[in-house]
Structures are given as structure tokens and as C-alpha cells.
Write a protein that holds these residues in place. Structure first.
Motif, mmCIF file in Angstrom:
data_model
loop_
_atom_site.group_PDB
_atom_site.id
_atom_site.type_symbol
_atom_site.label_atom_id
_atom_site.label_comp_id
_atom_site.label_asym_id
_atom_site.label_seq_id
_atom_site.Cartn_x
_atom_site.Cartn_y
_atom_site.Cartn_z
ATOM 1 N N LEU A 135 0.831 -1.210 0.000
ATOM 2 C CA LEU A 135 0.000 0.000 0.000
ATOM 3 C C LEU A 135 0.865 1.260 0.000
ATOM 4 O O LEU A 135 0.544 2.238 -0.683
ATOM 5 N N PHE A 136 1.965 1.241 0.740
ATOM 6 C CA PHE A 136 2.866 2.394 0.794
ATOM 7 C C PHE A 136 3.461 2.685 -0.579
ATOM 8 O O PHE A 136 3.468 3.840 -1.038
ATOM 9 N N VAL A 137 3.950 1.662 -1.252
ATOM 10 C CA VAL A 137 4.551 1.853 -2.579
ATOM 11 C C VAL A 137 3.497 2.355 -3.568
ATOM 12 O O VAL A 137 3.761 3.288 -4.351
ATOM 13 N N LEU A 138 2.305 1.771 -3.545
ATOM 14 C CA LEU A 138 1.232 2.245 -4.420
ATOM 15 C C LEU A 138 0.866 3.698 -4.122
ATOM 16 O O LEU A 138 0.615 4.483 -5.041
ATOM 17 N N TYR A 139 0.844 4.057 -2.849
ATOM 18 C CA TYR A 139 0.546 5.431 -2.450
ATOM 19 C C TYR A 139 1.576 6.393 -3.044
ATOM 20 O O TYR A 139 1.214 7.432 -3.605
ATOM 21 N N ILE A 140 2.847 6.051 -2.934
ATOM 22 C CA ILE A 140 3.910 6.920 -3.458
ATOM 23 C C ILE A 140 3.751 7.104 -4.965
ATOM 24 O O ILE A 140 3.809 8.231 -5.478
ATOM 25 N N PHE A 141 3.534 6.011 -5.688
ATOM 26 C CA PHE A 141 3.347 6.114 -7.141
ATOM 27 C C PHE A 141 2.118 6.945 -7.495
ATOM 28 O O PHE A 141 2.141 7.753 -8.427
ATOM 29 N N LEU A 142 1.040 6.764 -6.749
ATOM 30 C CA LEU A 142 -0.188 7.492 -7.049
ATOM 31 C C LEU A 142 -0.053 8.978 -6.702
ATOM 32 O O LEU A 142 -0.615 9.823 -7.403
ATOM 33 N N VAL A 143 0.694 9.313 -5.655
ATOM 34 C CA VAL A 143 0.944 10.727 -5.351
ATOM 35 C C VAL A 143 1.700 11.370 -6.514
ATOM 36 O O VAL A 143 1.370 12.492 -6.930
ATOM 37 N N ILE A 144 2.672 10.674 -7.049
ATOM 38 C CA ILE A 144 3.425 11.212 -8.192
ATOM 39 C C ILE A 144 2.499 11.404 -9.389
ATOM 40 O O ILE A 144 2.500 12.462 -10.032
ATOM 41 N N GLN A 145 1.678 10.394 -9.687
ATOM 42 C CA GLN A 145 0.764 10.481 -10.828
ATOM 43 C C GLN A 145 -0.207 11.646 -10.663
ATOM 44 O O GLN A 145 -0.377 12.458 -11.573
ATOM 45 N N VAL A 146 -0.850 11.728 -9.513
ATOM 46 C CA VAL A 146 -1.829 12.790 -9.277
ATOM 47 C C VAL A 146 -1.144 14.147 -9.262
ATOM 48 O O VAL A 146 -1.666 15.125 -9.813
ATOM 49 N N GLY A 147 0.023 14.219 -8.659
ATOM 50 C CA GLY A 147 0.759 15.483 -8.622
ATOM 51 C C GLY A 147 1.082 15.998 -10.012
ATOM 52 O O GLY A 147 0.950 17.195 -10.289
ATOM 53 N N LEU A 148 1.482 15.108 -10.893
ATOM 54 C CA LEU A 148 1.777 15.511 -12.270
ATOM 55 C C LEU A 148 0.507 15.875 -13.031
ATOM 56 O O LEU A 148 0.479 16.856 -13.779
ATOM 57 N N GLU A 149 -0.558 15.107 -12.836
ATOM 58 C CA GLU A 149 -1.827 15.393 -13.523
ATOM 59 C C GLU A 149 -2.427 16.728 -13.103
ATOM 60 O O GLU A 149 -3.009 17.436 -13.918
ATOM 61 N N HIS A 150 -2.311 17.058 -11.819
ATOM 62 C CA HIS A 150 -2.943 18.269 -11.284
ATOM 63 C C HIS A 150 -1.958 19.432 -11.129
ATOM 64 O O HIS A 150 -2.300 20.450 -10.542
ATOM 65 N N ASN A 151 -0.755 19.259 -11.660
ATOM 66 C CA ASN A 151 0.277 20.300 -11.602
ATOM 67 C C ASN A 151 0.503 20.810 -10.180
ATOM 68 O O ASN A 151 0.556 22.018 -9.935
ATOM 69 N N TRP A 152 0.623 19.866 -9.240
ATOM 70 C CA TRP A 152 0.894 20.238 -7.858
ATOM 71 C C TRP A 152 2.291 20.818 -7.747
ATOM 72 O O TRP A 152 3.221 20.377 -8.421
ATOM 73 N N LYS A 153 2.442 21.769 -6.862
ATOM 74 C CA LYS A 153 3.763 22.310 -6.564
ATOM 75 C C LYS A 153 4.530 21.280 -5.739
ATOM 76 O O LYS A 153 3.956 20.383 -5.126
ATOM 77 N N PHE A 154 5.851 21.451 -5.728
ATOM 78 C CA PHE A 154 6.707 20.512 -5.002
ATOM 79 C C PHE A 154 6.309 20.418 -3.528
ATOM 80 O O PHE A 154 6.326 19.338 -2.943
ATOM 81 N N LYS A 155 5.951 21.539 -2.927
ATOM 82 C CA LYS A 155 5.596 21.551 -1.509
ATOM 83 C C LYS A 155 4.404 20.641 -1.223
ATOM 84 O O LYS A 155 4.408 19.890 -0.243
ATOM 85 N N ARG A 156 3.392 20.682 -2.069
ATOM 86 C CA ARG A 156 2.204 19.843 -1.860
ATOM 87 C C ARG A 156 2.569 18.363 -1.998
ATOM 88 O O ARG A 156 2.127 17.537 -1.204
ATOM 89 N N MET A 157 3.370 18.025 -2.984
ATOM 90 C CA MET A 157 3.779 16.626 -3.150
ATOM 91 C C MET A 157 4.654 16.183 -1.987
ATOM 92 O O MET A 157 4.504 15.067 -1.482
ATOM 93 N N ALA A 158 5.546 17.051 -1.534
ATOM 94 C CA ALA A 158 6.412 16.708 -0.403
ATOM 95 C C ALA A 158 5.574 16.475 0.859
ATOM 96 O O ALA A 158 5.851 15.547 1.630
ATOM 97 N N LEU A 159 4.564 17.285 1.079
ATOM 98 C CA LEU A 159 3.680 17.082 2.231
ATOM 99 C C LEU A 159 2.923 15.759 2.121
ATOM 100 O O LEU A 159 2.731 15.057 3.121
#
Length: 100
Positions: A53-77
Motif C-alpha cells: 500500500l505504501f509503494v502504491l501510495y507513493i506512485f499514485l501521489v506522483i501520478q496525481v501530482g503531475l496530472e494536477h500540476n501540484w507544486k513541489f511543496k504539496r507533493m512533499a507534504l
């Protein structure tokens, strides 16, 4: 629930909940079983599920962050939330719901 599964952000919210619950189960249930009652088997099973679940979460945060143009701070949080107890629940409320 079905509406959440339609988007990657919805899937991230569901996965964040599952990852958070698995983290708390390890922390408050299987760790005491392992160290106080000498029963490490429960920790192995739940630990493996939590790891996946942790690994899937990390990959999905990256995917969503790129799709929604999240700033680095939001992805880091979002990443930081995954290693702090109750962090993914906070992330859902303050990071993921705010993106919808």
C-alpha cells in the motif's frame, strides 16, 4: 464510492485511507503482539500489505501530482504524510480534498 474510483485523485484518497489504516494496525496492534506477546507472524502479514500500500501510495501521489500540476511543496507534504501516524488522514482533508 464508485465516483471516487473514476479519477486518479479519488483512487489516491481511497488508497491513502487504506495505507493509513494499515500503518495504525501495525503500530498499535501487530507491534505489541510482536514485542509483548512474542507473536511476530501478524506483523509479517500486515507489514507486507502495508508495504504494498505504501509503494502504491507513493506512485499514485506522483501520478496525481503531475496530472494536477501540484507544486513541489504539496507533493512533499503528501509524501511526508505517509510516514507519520495519522498523516494520510490529514493529507486527505488538507491536500486531496482541496484539489477536487
Amino acid at each position: 464510492m464508485q465516483k471516487l474510483l473514476m479519477t486518479s485523485l479519488g483512487r489516491l484518497r481511497i488508497l491513502a485511507f487504506a495505507e493509513g489504516v494499515s500503518f495504525l494496525v501495525i503500530l498499535f496492534i501487530t507491534m505489541p503482539l510482536k514485542y509483548y506477546f512474542d507473536y511476530p507472524e501478524a506483523n509479517k502479514v500486515v507489514g507486507m500489505a502495508h508495504g504494498v500500500l505504501f509503494v502504491l501510495y507513493i506512485f499514485l501521489v506522483i501520478q496525481v501530482g503531475l496530472e494536477h500540476n501540484w507544486k513541489f511543496k504539496r507533493m512533499a507534504l503528501a509524501f511526508l504524510a505517509s510516514i507519520i501516524p495519522f498523516g494520510t488522514f490529514w493529507a486527505d482533508k488538507h491536500l486531496f480534498q482541496a484539489s477536487t
